[in-house]
Motif scaffolding. Structure first.
Motif, PDB file in Angstrom:
ATOM      1  N   SER A 116       0.852  -1.213  -0.028  1.00  0.00           N
ATOM      2  CA  SER A 116      -0.046  -0.017  -0.114  1.00  0.00           C
ATOM      3  C   SER A 116       0.801   1.272  -0.055  1.00  0.00           C
ATOM      4  CB  SER A 116      -0.839   0.024   1.080  1.00  0.00           C
ATOM      5  OG  SER A 116      -1.859   0.928   1.189  1.00  0.00           O
ATOM      6  N   ASN A 120      -3.130   5.766   0.540  1.00  0.00           N
ATOM      7  CA  ASN A 120      -4.310   4.851   0.169  1.00  0.00           C
ATOM      8  C   ASN A 120      -5.275   4.497   1.374  1.00  0.00           C
ATOM      9  OD1 ASN A 120      -2.893   5.360  -2.316  1.00  0.00           O
ATOM     10  ND2 ASN A 120      -2.448   3.278  -2.500  1.00  0.00           N
ATOM     11  N   LYS A 123      -8.397   2.890   0.391  1.00  0.00           N
ATOM     12  CA  LYS A 123      -8.036   1.387  -0.177  1.00  0.00           C
ATOM     13  C   LYS A 123      -8.147   0.470   0.994  1.00  0.00           C
ATOM     14  CE  LYS A 123      -6.441   2.656  -4.964  1.00  0.00           C
ATOM     15  NZ  LYS A 123      -5.288   2.300  -6.029  1.00  0.00           N
ATOM     16  N   ASP A 209      -5.188  -2.819  -4.595  1.00  0.00           N
ATOM     17  CA  ASP A 209      -6.397  -2.635  -5.545  1.00  0.00           C
ATOM     18  C   ASP A 209      -6.707  -4.006  -5.956  1.00  0.00           C
ATOM     19  OD1 ASP A 209      -4.257  -3.128  -6.895  1.00  0.00           O
ATOM     20  OD2 ASP A 209      -4.444  -1.566  -8.447  1.00  0.00           O
TER      21      ASP A 209
END
Length: 381
Positions: A116, A120, A123, A209
């Motif tokens: 990551s 983010n 996310k 993702d």
């Protein structure tokens, strides 16, 4: 009273006296230095790995007197000493945040580490609310951490610290978190698992993702085929074969011939998500210390390092959908329920797809219970 002496005699006496003092001082200094270790002698540290041939077991690399002109020796009461050759890629970054107690569980089976970036946050929340939710982790004896470096934006890093205090699942090393430093992040994941989570059986690496059908994956992990692979020297992934090296200077993935002269990469895995045995992770981390840094992290980790430790890829290619533009459509068309891993750009779409996967799991459970009550199924596996 002493008799007078000429000026010449006086000068001569002074010179003799100075000479005697200098000789005594030099002798004393030599005695002091003879008790010191040469500055070049390096204090004993961890062994480093030298894997010269793919498939060969790793061995400590210690310099010998015949092979290296940089060896320093000393004599006296001490035994003969040699210096250890330092690693070419030492990864000597420091932890900013380190949840070292994450894996202190007797029944831990899976550790998931997710690449990551500090910014983010949404996310990471998506992962925590879908396939990495606490209920899912508890059900399958899992733990999860997010691996990242640092950025210059102070407010972003403060938010990461707050997030870490809230969830306790973030690992931060002090390398600059950037695209060209993704290999540092990859090694950081290997290192953290090796040092703090070696009691897990399997290691799942993912990007933030990615959507994983965790329930279907766990059923697959309990299948006869996967069990026959064993729990040692294992890496399962979407394997790329004859991936062409990009020479277009305008491309984000441009690689010069100086960096990599061959036209095609040897086989390696998509870095989106892959599964490894814990011992393979430990060996890969050790091999990374002696493998020159290369910025394409997918190839460095699952190509160079995997080849160096001498294991092959187990292909799960049919379980991947990495085209984010059609991921939702492919999920709906997946009547055989073969897809496990999806690359998805939009968070809203991931949440919708997760709802579909949960409905699929619930319908599967209902079908199983129905067939079981009718006498068609007698055992639960």
């Amino acid at each position: 009273m002493f008799p007078r002496v000429t000026l010449l005699y006086r000068l001569l006496a002074v010179c003799i006296l100075v000479s005697i003092i200098m000789i005594l001082l030099q002798t004393a200094d030599d005695r002091v230095h003879s008790k010191r270790l040469p500055l070049e002698v390096i204090r004993e540290q961890d062994s480093y790995i030298d894997i010269k041939t793919a498939g060969q077991p790793s061995k400590p690399r210690i310099a010998s007197n015949s092979s290296s002109p940089n060896i320093r020796m000393f004599s006296g009461k001490e035994n003969l000493q040699t210096t250890r050759i330092p690693p070419v890629n030492p990864h000597n970054f420091k932890y900013i945040i380190n949840p070292r107690d994450t894996c202190k569980s007797k029944n831990l089976k899976y550790i998931i580490y997710v690449h990551s970036a500090p910014k983010n946050h949404k996310k990471r929340q998506m992962v925590r609310q879908t396939w990495g939710a606490r209920s899912v982790l508890q059900k399958y004896s899992m733990r999860i951490v997010f691996i990242m470096g640092v950025v210059e934006d102070i407010s972003t890093m403060e938010r990461v610290k707050y997030e870490s205090n809230s969830y306790g699942d973030i690992v931060v090393e002090n390398f600059l978190d950037s695209y060209r430093n993704l290999t540092f992040k990859a090694i950081a994941g290997l290192k953290w698992v090796s040092k703090h989570c070696d009691n897990a059986t399997y290691v799942i690496k993912s990007d933030d993702d990615i959507l994983i059908d965790m329930h279907a994956l766990m059923q697959q992990m309990n299948s006869t085929e996967i069990k026959n692979y064993g729990t040692k020297n294992l890496i399962m992934c979407n394997q790329w074969v004859r991936m062409k090296v990009i020479r277009d200077k305008k491309s984000k993935w441009y690689i010069s011939e100086k960096e990599f002269p061959d036209e095609y990469f040897p086989p390696y895995c998509s870095g989106s998500v892959f599964i490894m045995s814990t011992d393979a992770v430990q060996r890969m981390y050790q091999a990374s210390l002696d493998t020159t840094f290369f910025w394409v992290d997918d190839f460095y980790l699952t190509g160079l390092l995997v080849k160096k430790i001498g294991i092959g890829h187990k292909r799960l290619n049919e379980n991947y959908m990495l085209n984010a533009r059609v991921a939702m459509d492919k999920l709906k068309e997946d009547k055989k329920h073969e897809l496990r891993f999806f690359h998805v750009h939009k968070l809203t779409q991931i949440y919708r797809m997760w709802s579909i996967l949960k409905e699929r799991m619930n319908s599967t459970c209902k079908d199983f219970l129905t067939r079981s009550s009718e006498g068609n199924v007698t055992t639960l596996t």
